[in-house]
Design a protein around this motif. Structure first.
Motif, PDB file in Angstrom:
ATOM      1  N   MET A 160      69.353  73.442 -40.396  1.00  0.00           N
ATOM      2  CA  MET A 160      69.367  74.843 -40.745  1.00  0.00           C
ATOM      3  C   MET A 160      68.308  75.121 -41.808  1.00  0.00           C
ATOM      4  O   MET A 160      68.182  74.362 -42.768  1.00  0.00           O
ATOM      5  CB  MET A 160      70.743  75.201 -41.290  1.00  0.00           C
ATOM      6  N   LYS A 205      71.081  69.829 -43.081  1.00  0.00           N
ATOM      7  CA  LYS A 205      71.718  69.443 -41.822  1.00  0.00           C
ATOM      8  C   LYS A 205      72.680  70.552 -41.414  1.00  0.00           C
ATOM      9  O   LYS A 205      73.323  71.163 -42.258  1.00  0.00           O
ATOM     10  CB  LYS A 205      72.476  68.132 -42.015  1.00  0.00           C
ATOM     11  N   PRO A 210      82.022  74.878 -39.392  1.00  0.00           N
ATOM     12  CA  PRO A 210      82.551  74.609 -40.732  1.00  0.00           C
ATOM     13  C   PRO A 210      83.613  75.624 -41.148  1.00  0.00           C
ATOM     14  O   PRO A 210      83.710  76.709 -40.572  1.00  0.00           O
ATOM     15  CB  PRO A 210      81.309  74.781 -41.620  1.00  0.00           C
ATOM     16  N   HIS A 239      79.068  87.481 -42.062  1.00  0.00           N
ATOM     17  CA  HIS A 239      79.040  87.012 -43.448  1.00  0.00           C
ATOM     18  C   HIS A 239      79.797  87.931 -44.393  1.00  0.00           C
ATOM     19  O   HIS A 239      79.600  87.887 -45.607  1.00  0.00           O
ATOM     20  CB  HIS A 239      77.598  86.797 -43.921  1.00  0.00           C
ATOM     21  N   LEU A 291      78.082  74.663 -51.513  1.00  0.00           N
ATOM     22  CA  LEU A 291      77.259  75.657 -50.810  1.00  0.00           C
ATOM     23  C   LEU A 291      76.532  76.532 -51.827  1.00  0.00           C
ATOM     24  O   LEU A 291      75.329  76.572 -51.886  1.00  0.00           O
ATOM     25  CB  LEU A 291      78.151  76.505 -49.898  1.00  0.00           C
TER      26      LEU A 291
HETATM   27  C1  MV4 Z   1      75.623  76.605 -43.137  1.00  0.00           C
HETATM   28  C2  MV4 Z   1      76.319  76.513 -41.924  1.00  0.00           C
HETATM   29  C3  MV4 Z   1      76.263  75.325 -41.244  1.00  0.00           C
HETATM   30  N1  MV4 Z   1      75.549  74.290 -41.743  1.00  0.00           N
HETATM   31  N2  MV4 Z   1      74.926  75.544 -43.587  1.00  0.00           N
HETATM   32  C4  MV4 Z   1      76.195  81.270 -43.862  1.00  0.00           C
HETATM   33  C5  MV4 Z   1      76.044  82.079 -45.113  1.00  0.00           C
HETATM   34  C6  MV4 Z   1      75.532  81.148 -46.118  1.00  0.00           C
HETATM   35  N3  MV4 Z   1      76.100  81.433 -47.402  1.00  0.00           N
HETATM   36  C7  MV4 Z   1      75.867  79.793 -45.624  1.00  0.00           C
HETATM   37  N4  MV4 Z   1      76.154  79.906 -44.235  1.00  0.00           N
HETATM   38  C8  MV4 Z   1      76.276  78.817 -43.444  1.00  0.00           C
HETATM   39  N5  MV4 Z   1      75.617  77.713 -43.874  1.00  0.00           N
HETATM   40  C9  MV4 Z   1      74.891  74.438 -42.898  1.00  0.00           C
HETATM   41  N6  MV4 Z   1      74.179  73.403 -43.366  1.00  0.00           N
HETATM   42  C10 MV4 Z   1      77.038  77.636 -41.496  1.00  0.00           C
HETATM   43  C11 MV4 Z   1      77.013  78.790 -42.253  1.00  0.00           C
HETATM   44  C12 MV4 Z   1      77.778  79.909 -41.767  1.00  0.00           C
HETATM   45  C13 MV4 Z   1      78.850  80.431 -42.502  1.00  0.00           C
HETATM   46  C14 MV4 Z   1      79.218  79.917 -43.737  1.00  0.00           C
HETATM   47  C15 MV4 Z   1      80.253  80.447 -44.450  1.00  0.00           C
HETATM   48  C16 MV4 Z   1      80.971  81.500 -43.929  1.00  0.00           C
HETATM   49  C17 MV4 Z   1      80.634  82.042 -42.719  1.00  0.00           C
HETATM   50  C18 MV4 Z   1      79.566  81.521 -41.986  1.00  0.00           C
HETATM   51  C19 MV4 Z   1      79.245  82.072 -40.754  1.00  0.00           C
HETATM   52  C20 MV4 Z   1      78.189  81.543 -40.041  1.00  0.00           C
HETATM   53  C21 MV4 Z   1      77.448  80.477 -40.563  1.00  0.00           C
END
Ligand code: MV4
Length: 521
Positions: A160, A205, A210, A239, A291
């Motif tokens: 990503m 990655k 998740p 989001h 995160l």
């Molecule tokens: C990710 C992920 C999968 N793998 N990072 C979306 C918003 C941003 N704050 C982080 N996000 C994500 N990061 C990796 N390495 C999937 C998401 C993601 C997500 C994360 C939290 C809440 C909702 C989401 C919806 C789609 C994707």
């Protein structure tokens, strides 16, 4: 203890969170000052505060985001501290510093702590140094497509791309293989430039399906930092969080303690003070990865309040006034289960378009285990100018099942007339088998929304039939249960002996049956 507390606090926000802070102030004997824009002349926070100052036109950039105007009101009103709520200026390091320079206490972390967590690459560097687990990836901006290719090859696809200045999914790209990498890198980087004025992009990655689970932390000015349990926030759309709960259905006490200790370490690494949240991605094997950090009080703070028994806003005010945290980590215990629905003025049957307008009728739920943090009232007109969050409906129960049952019941009591809200969506979420089993991930809501639903007309017809049947049976049977007309809700009618003696012509009993039929809707 309370001798050092502020006497007057300015709230630089609007809506339900401004009302929430006013309530904390009033309980503590502190006077509240609010600011408002043209669109908010009749807003609830203006009515409830001790003092209200008009600061400009409806556009947030001309009112709620104007540091100069807000500090001028602080000076004029004699407020000693500013609570920023969430959104608007709450994570603005310049604002935090401007408050400090003006001799007004900012109720939150320092501008330096905000800056440390504001850039994702900088945060990743600080977290790596503090030994906080992170998704494999790099912590520097990518300098070339060749560098990105080499890093991606080492980590393994899918990867990503994320904007360093990002948030809310902007500037984010999923890359499944090498041949997509170059074009995705260009796209992510130009979107980041357009959205944030900063083209820096890094790489991680990709975690499949998740969960989004976050840990509440709190730190005082005397070196004490504690964790206050997690919130499961996987139910999101674009989001935007829709429903949150605490505890998470998949976190056990050992995982909770490990996440909590990591979150405390993350906070201490940037000398964090006041309320903060560490967001984690959790993979299908329950590994958790840092995160980002939210350097503010969050929308969903009530679920943590209910399971900890703490008032986080009062705690913020105490800590900002210099008091130490009144408990240690080992004094805290988590009890029961809490869940929050974010009630938005938007139409779930029409692509979630905003639905501003006048609230012509408002019937609000209450009863056992129900809390409402609301910024609306009957007769008020919802403006188009701001985030459409109207209210939060929060339930508490001894366990998740009781919590869901109470929330379902409260949702059926809730009636907002004149505008569309997403209340019907929550009825669907709470009766979904995966939701009930706690099987959540960040794709849960998209999956639910992609499935056909019971047409509204059929729903209404079933409800109407149930109500009519209830009204008829009410005159003859002591108690009638009408099966499950919709969503597992049972329509039950309590009949009173005196009415079932065949006196159908009695005006009073006729009115009573109609009243009950109406209540069934
Ligand atoms: C990710 C992920 C999968 N793998 N990072 C979306 C918003 C941003 N704050 C982080 N996000 C994500 N990061 C990796 N390495 C999937 C998401 C993601 C997500 C994360 C939290 C809440 C909702 C989401 C919806 C789609 C994707």
């Amino acid at each position: 203890m309370s001798s050092k507390l502020f006497k007057k606090i300015l709230i630089a926000n609007r809506g339900e969170i401004a009302v929430r802070v006013i309530r904390a102030c009033r309980e503590m004997g502190i006077e509240s000052v609010v600011v408002y824009s043209d669109a908010d002349r009749r807003a609830l926070h203006v009515r409830k505060a001790d003092y209200a100052y008009h600061i400009g036109p409806s556009a947030a950039s001309e009112s709620y985001l104007r540091i100069d105007k807000i500090l001028e009101v602080a000076k004029k009103s004699g407020a000693e501290a500013i609570h920023p709520g969430y959104g608007f200026l709450s994570e603005n390091a310049r604002f935090a510093r401007a408050c400090a320079d003006a001799g007004v206490k900012f109720i939150g972390p320092t501008g330096d702590a905000m800056d440390a967590m504001g850039s994702k690459t900088r945060a990743r560097q600080a977290m790596a140094a503090a030994g906080v687990p992170m998704v494999p990836g790099n912590a520097q901006g990518l300098k070339s497509a060749e560098e990105a290719e080499t890093l991606a090859e080492n980590i393994g696809y899918p990867i990503m791309l994320k904007a360093a200045a990002g948030g809310g999914g902007k500037g984010m790209r999923l890359v499944k293989s090498k041949d997509e990498l170059r074009s995705s890198l260009e796209a992510a980087s130009s979107e980041a430039q357009r959205s944030f004025g900063d083209s820096e992009v890094y790489l991680e990655k990709f975690i499949v399906n998740p969960r989004h689970i976050e840990m509440q932390i709190f730190a005082d000015e005397h070196g004490n930092t504690v964790w206050l349990g997690e919130r499961e926030c996987s139910v999101q759309r674009r989001h935007q969080k829709v429903l949150e709960e605490s505890p998470s259905p998949i976190v056990d006490s050992d995982m909770r303690r490990r996440m909590g200790e990591v979150a405390v370490r993350a906070a201490q690494a940037c000398n964090y003070i006041n309320a903060g949240t560490i967001e984690f991605l959790v993979d299908e094997q329950k590994n958790f990865y840092f995160l980002e950090m939210n350097t503010r009080l969050q929308v969903e703070h009530p679920v943590t309040e209910l399971v900890t028994g703490l008032d986080l806003v009062q705690l913020q005010i105490r800590v900002a006034s210099g008091e130490p945290l009144p408990f240690k980590q080992e004094d805290l215990s988590l009890r029961g289960h809490a869940m929050e629905c974010r009630v938005y003025a938007e139409d779930p049957d029409n692509q979630f378009f905003p639905s501003p307008g006048r609230i012509t009728r408002l019937i609000s739920p209450s009863g056992p285990g129900i809390r409402r943090d609301s910024g609306m009232y009957e007769g008020w007109t919802v403006p188009l100018d701001y985030d459409p969050l109207l209210a939060k409906l929060i339930s508490y129960g001894n366990d998740r099942e009781q919590c869901i049952g109470r929330l379902q019941r409260a949702l059926y009591e809730y009636f907002v007339g004149g505008i569309k809200t997403n209340i019907p969506l929550f009825r669907r979420i709470l009766s979904d088998p995966d939701f009930k089993a706690g099987k959540l991930h960040t794709g849960f809501l998209d999956r639910l929304l992609s499935e056909p639903q019971i047409p509204a007309a059929e729903h209404e017809e079933r409800t109407r039939m149930a109500a009519i049947a209830a009204a008829i049976f009410a005159t003859s049977e002591p108690q009638v249960t009408l099966g499950k007309p919709f969503d597992g809700v049972t329509y039950t009618v309590q009949s009173h002996g005196k009415q079932s003696n065949g006196d159908a012509g009695n005006e009073k009993s006729k009115w009573k049956s109609q009243g009950r039929a109406e209540a069934m809707r």
